[in-house]
Each structure stands twice: as structure tokens, then as C-alpha cells.
Design an enzyme around this catalytic site. Sequence first.
Site, PDB file in Angstrom:
ATOM      1  N   ASP A   1     -32.922 -10.554 -16.554  1.00  0.00           N
ATOM      2  CA  ASP A   1     -33.667 -11.387 -15.663  1.00  0.00           C
ATOM      3  C   ASP A   1     -33.283 -12.914 -15.882  1.00  0.00           C
ATOM      4  O   ASP A   1     -32.333 -13.174 -16.698  1.00  0.00           O
ATOM      5  CB  ASP A   1     -35.261 -11.005 -15.821  1.00  0.00           C
ATOM      6  CG  ASP A   1     -35.923 -11.824 -17.070  1.00  0.00           C
ATOM      7  OD1 ASP A   1     -35.289 -12.386 -17.768  1.00  0.00           O
ATOM      8  OD2 ASP A   1     -37.114 -11.581 -17.512  1.00  0.00           O
TER       9      ASP A   1
ATOM     10  N   CYS B   1     -34.337  -9.489 -21.404  1.00  0.00           N
ATOM     11  CA  CYS B   1     -35.211 -10.250 -20.590  1.00  0.00           C
ATOM     12  C   CYS B   1     -35.840 -11.279 -21.543  1.00  0.00           C
ATOM     13  O   CYS B   1     -34.986 -11.649 -22.825  1.00  0.00           O
ATOM     14  CB  CYS B   1     -36.468  -9.298 -20.070  1.00  0.00           C
ATOM     15  SG  CYS B   1     -37.475  -8.481 -21.233  1.00  0.00           S
TER      16      CYS B   1
ATOM     17  N   THR C   1     -38.467 -11.427 -23.951  1.00  0.00           N
ATOM     18  CA  THR C   1     -38.604 -10.553 -25.067  1.00  0.00           C
ATOM     19  C   THR C   1     -37.842  -9.546 -25.323  1.00  0.00           C
ATOM     20  O   THR C   1     -37.785  -8.990 -26.612  1.00  0.00           O
ATOM     21  CB  THR C   1     -40.261 -10.351 -25.430  1.00  0.00           C
ATOM     22  OG1 THR C   1     -40.395  -9.405 -24.397  1.00  0.00           O
ATOM     23  CG2 THR C   1     -41.078 -11.409 -25.403  1.00  0.00           C
TER      24      THR C   1
ATOM     25  N   HIS D   1     -30.147   7.118 -35.691  1.00  0.00           N
ATOM     26  CA  HIS D   1     -31.137   7.938 -35.785  1.00  0.00           C
ATOM     27  C   HIS D   1     -31.757   8.559 -34.307  1.00  0.00           C
ATOM     28  O   HIS D   1     -32.203   9.454 -33.846  1.00  0.00           O
ATOM     29  CB  HIS D   1     -32.193   7.695 -36.533  1.00  0.00           C
ATOM     30  CG  HIS D   1     -32.089   7.519 -38.119  1.00  0.00           C
ATOM     31  ND1 HIS D   1     -32.894   7.180 -39.009  1.00  0.00           N
ATOM     32  CD2 HIS D   1     -30.927   7.802 -38.750  1.00  0.00           C
ATOM     33  CE1 HIS D   1     -32.240   7.347 -40.194  1.00  0.00           C
ATOM     34  NE2 HIS D   1     -31.233   7.478 -40.083  1.00  0.00           N
TER      35      HIS D   1
ATOM     36  N   HIS E   1     -31.827  14.611 -36.494  1.00  0.00           N
ATOM     37  CA  HIS E   1     -31.965  13.587 -35.596  1.00  0.00           C
ATOM     38  C   HIS E   1     -32.067  14.146 -34.257  1.00  0.00           C
ATOM     39  O   HIS E   1     -32.724  13.644 -33.317  1.00  0.00           O
ATOM     40  CB  HIS E   1     -31.099  12.359 -35.807  1.00  0.00           C
ATOM     41  CG  HIS E   1     -31.329  11.747 -37.150  1.00  0.00           C
ATOM     42  ND1 HIS E   1     -32.542  11.254 -37.701  1.00  0.00           N
ATOM     43  CD2 HIS E   1     -30.419  11.783 -38.105  1.00  0.00           C
ATOM     44  CE1 HIS E   1     -32.486  10.812 -38.987  1.00  0.00           C
ATOM     45  NE2 HIS E   1     -31.032  11.234 -39.395  1.00  0.00           N
TER      46      HIS E   1
HETATM   47  C1  RB5 Z   1     -40.336 -13.381 -17.709  1.00  0.00           C
HETATM   48  O1  RB5 Z   1     -41.396 -14.552 -17.967  1.00  0.00           O
HETATM   49  C2  RB5 Z   1     -40.791 -12.710 -18.902  1.00  0.00           C
HETATM   50  O2  RB5 Z   1     -42.087 -12.100 -18.785  1.00  0.00           O
HETATM   51  C3  RB5 Z   1     -39.800 -11.521 -19.087  1.00  0.00           C
HETATM   52  O3  RB5 Z   1     -38.493 -12.149 -19.335  1.00  0.00           O
HETATM   53  C4  RB5 Z   1     -40.066 -10.787 -20.245  1.00  0.00           C
HETATM   54  O4  RB5 Z   1     -40.021 -11.316 -21.539  1.00  0.00           O
HETATM   55  C5  RB5 Z   1     -40.875  -9.615 -20.214  1.00  0.00           C
HETATM   56  O5  RB5 Z   1     -40.988  -8.648 -20.922  1.00  0.00           O
END
Ligand code: RB5
Length: 150
Positions: free
Chosen positions: A11, A68, A70, A101, A136
Amino acid sequence: MTVMKIAIGNDHSAVDLREAITAHLKERGIEVEELGTFSRESSNYPEWGEKVARKVVSGEADLGIAICGTGIGISIACNKVKGIRAAVCSEPYSAKLSRQHNDSNVLCFGARVVGSELAKMIVDEWLDAEFLGGRHQMRIDMFDEIVARN
Ligand code: RB5
């Protein structure tokens, strides 16, 4: 497994990291299909996760990488596609074990969590590991049983 081609998607939060990882993969001799986004305008991570996942389940790519902020949202999106085992990894040990695994076929991480050098180490450990099979495999098969039951 010999990894010839990787599909990569991200993203808006991960444009720079995707560029760094793509360059790193190409240095390793791996073909990379970049699926976007290429824009820093806000966009929705499920869209990019699904694109990566579909490339993997269709066999057009051997493995996928999805990034993304996180790594969490895009991994959830990838895991909605049947046959995908996406793992969010913030360090190399989990990345290695996710292959050995869990037979992970999409690697996810967060551009707001890991820096580019750590991300490259995570990618390398993941790519250098092999699925161990055996007990596994039986556990992997249980994923499909969960889907069938629910
Ligand atoms: C975008 O702001 C953020 O929510 C996205 O990049 C991600 O971290 C979502 O899990």
C-alpha cells in the site's frame, strides 16, 4: 524450492520499502512482478494483498511478498485467498520458521515496523529456508479442514 519469480505488492505506506526489496530480489537473480501501488496517495491494503495472493495461487509467481504499514492488514487480506499461507514477520527467525514449519507462501512485513536492511535480512532468511514436510504437512492439511468446517 527454487524461487524464480516473486510477486510483490504494497500500500501507500510501503512504496520506498517495496522498491528496496525489489532491487534486493533482482540482485539475487529473482524475477519480480511489482503489482503496486506505486503511489503515495492513500489506498486500501486489501486490494494489493489480493493481487499478490492471486499471483501465487495461480502459479504465475512462486512466492509473494506483501507490505503495508504493519504487515498485518495486508496479511489478513492475503490469507482470505484459498491456498495462501501469509506470515507477518518482523525478524528473520520467524521468517525462516514460517517456511520450514508453516510452508508460508507469502511473506508480509510492516514498512512502519522494520527498516530496509532488516527487511532484506528477513527476506533472505525466508528465501533460503525450505519447507520440512513430515508432521508439518499434516498440520498444513488441517488448515483446509478448518476452512471446510467453517
Ligand atoms: C494504512 O494507514 C495502514 O492502516 C496500513 O498500511 C496497514 O498498517 C494496515 O494493517
